[in-house]
Design an enzyme around this catalytic site. Structure first.
Site: not given
Length: 565
Positions: A398, A477-479, A482
């Site tokens: 990803y 939110f992606e951070q 992850a």
């Protein structure tokens, strides 16, 4: 002895001393004179007697000459074997000895290297009145009381063959009763059984000797003393060394072995071989029996030592037993050693093996450290590798990167993520990547999409660049998702890529700082050219090393660009 005989002897001594003085100042003699006191030899009147020159060389020296002189005369003693007094080889011989023969004699030794001389005093004596011996000339034997004892007729083997000569024995000048079992004569030995204190006394042995048709008697008188055994007489001596052991000895080298035993009363150490004295072992004198020494100390007790020296070890010395006998009155101990060839020197071999092994280990560690990436990639491409792709996951990695960069940084970041990563990792290495903004579908819930994509990925690649604030790394939110998977659930491994060296980490999220400090980063140093698309450059090898094993057919079916960066 009569007064006249005594006067004659005194005159001879005075003449002998004068003879020595005259000989020393004589210019015709330049030999080295021994500084030892003149050795006195007692010679029985009326009997043949041989005086041996003490300057006799070793057996190996045959080119020498010994000459005898008498009473200050520069004239050699006759070599005529018919003369009453004559010299024969190393001996001065009297046939027979007379009172007027008493005096000083000079033995001169010469060879090709040196000349030496030594004075000997000859004292011809008569037996004491009414006796068959003279008290001052008695040989002395001391024995500890035992069931039997043996007395030897001393110094007769130079005159007669003891095996064939006939000996007669007397005690206090009276013949022994040989009809009983108490006495037994064997060669020059007298054996006495059932020993009692009365066996003390003066013994005389007599044998015959023929020279030039004249029969002479040879007699020796002995004072025999029997003592009681001490309480410790039957204790065996304690030999400390040798210990029936083998000793390494190189052929041709010199070897010295010491026999050591705790010192006890009347202890004697003797080296033997085959029941013979060690001096009889070799004819060339290379095996030497040392003298007794008492220098060593063990636990407060003195140790008696005697050496045996092989000046040059020969082949015939190997495998033989050389015994040390420690004789203490009625008890004795023995121990032996055996010379053997030394085995191979394993010490040098072991050192070589150790150094070689250490060198190989260090070299292997260095090679692995330097070429770890290449070795892992080679192994993955070999037939021994078994890639595990059946883990149920859809993506190999990803890709997360800052999406709000501006200017050239934004262009370079997009070019690297959207162009180079797919070109190398997907097209050439057969990896499957998920790039947000490229692989998502319109209308999907972004949070669910990111969470699902990350959970379906085997690696998380985070591309870092110079940012002005922490929001530039990616959407919040992606951070968070992850980092949660990477740090909390620990289900995904992270690969950090720096587009350029980051010097200011002020706005970098703490989670990224932690990962960066823990596992390091892979820094992009290339240029956006055709050469940078080769998976065999150092940068792409480092990325491939951190990625999961790719399908093996990728290395065969795809056309790689082999130019190094």
């Amino acid at each position: 002895m009569t007064p006249r005989s005594h006067q004659i002897q005194e005159i001879h001594k005075m003449l002998g001393q004068l003879f020595i003085f005259l000989f020393l100042i004589s210019p015709s003699h330049s030999c080295l004179l021994s500084d030892k006191k003149a050795e006195e030899t007692l010679v029985p009147y009326g009997e043949p007697f041989f005086v041996r020159c003490p300057l006799e060389p070793p057996k190996s020296n045959n080119s020498y000459n010994i000459t005898w002189f008498i009473n200050g005369s520069n004239t050699e003693i006759s070599t005529n074997l018919q003369a009453r007094i004559h010299q024969n080889s190393n001996y001065l011989k009297f046939f027979p000895a007379r009172l007027e023969d008493s005096g000083f004699y000079l033995c001169v030794y010469r060879d090709t290297k040196e000349c030496r001389q030594e004075v000997l005093e000859v004292n011809v004596f008569q037996n004491d009145n009414g006796l068959c011996y003279k008290e001052e000339a008695l040989y002395t034997y001391r024995h500890f009381r035992d069931k039997s004892l043996v007395i030897e007729c001393p110094f007769v083997t130079e005159y007669v063959d003891a095996a064939t000569a006939q000996f007669h024995w007397f005690k206090e000048c009276q013949p022994l009763n040989m009809t009983t079992d108490k006495y037994l004569i064997t060669n020059q030995l007298l054996s006495i059984t059932d020993v009692i204190p009365q066996d003390n006394g003066h013994y005389t042995c007599v044998t015959s000797f023929i020279h030039n048709g004249t029969n002479y008697n040879i007699s020796r008188s002995i004072a025999n003393t029997i003592q009681e055994l001490p309480l410790t007489a039957n204790l065996k001596p304690n030999i400390l060394y040798p210990t029936d052991n083998f000793i390494d000895a190189e052929l041709g080298t010199s070897v010295t072995v010491t026999c050591a035993a705790l010192l006890s009363r009347n202890l004697d150490l003797i080296w033997r071989y085959n029941d013979s004295f060690i001096s009889d072992y070799s004819d060339d004198g290379r095996v030497i029996d040392g003298i007794l020494q008492y220098e060593a100390v063990k636990d407060g007790e003195k140790v008696e030592c005697r050496n045996i020296t092989f000046s040059s070890v020969k082949e015939e010395d190997y495998g033989l037993r050389f015994y040390c006998y420690a004789d203490s009155i009625s008890a004795y101990s023995q121990a032996f050693f055996i010379l053997k060839r030394p085995g191979p020197n394993l010490q040098g071999l072991l050192i070589a093996i150790f150094v070689t092994a250490a060198f190989l280990i260090i070299s292997t560690i260095i090679i692995i450290k330097l070429f770890k990436v290449d070795l892992v990639l080679w192994y993955r491409s070999s037939c021994f590798s078994h890639p595990h792709q059946n883990d149920g996951k859809m993506y190999d990695a990803y890709i997360m990167y800052p999406k709000n960069a501006i200017g050239n940084s934004a262009y370079d970041m997009d070019l690297f993520v959207l162009k180079l990563l797919p070109e190398v990792l997907e097209k050439q290495c057969a990896y499957k990547l998920f790039i947000f903004g490229r692989d998502d579908l319109p209308g999907q819930a972004i949070a669910d999409l990111v969470d699902e994509a990350i959970s379906q990925s085997r690696r998380l690649i985070i591309v870092l660049g110079q940012v002005s604030n922490e929001s530039n790394l990616g959407v919040d939110f992606e951070q968070k998702i992850a980092m949660y998977d990477a740090l909390i659930r620990n289900e995904i491994k992270v690969i950090l890529i720096e587009m350029e060296k980051i010097t200011d980490c002020t706005f970098m999220p703490e989670s990224i700082k932690y990962i960066r400090q823990k596992q390091g980063v892979v820094r992009w140093k290339g240029t956006f050219t055709e050469a940078s698309l080769s998976p065999n450059t150092r940068f792409w090898k480092n990325i491939r090393y951190r990625m999961p094993p790719a399908p093996r057919h990728s290395d065969k079916d795809l056309d790689y660009i082999s130019t190094e960066n």
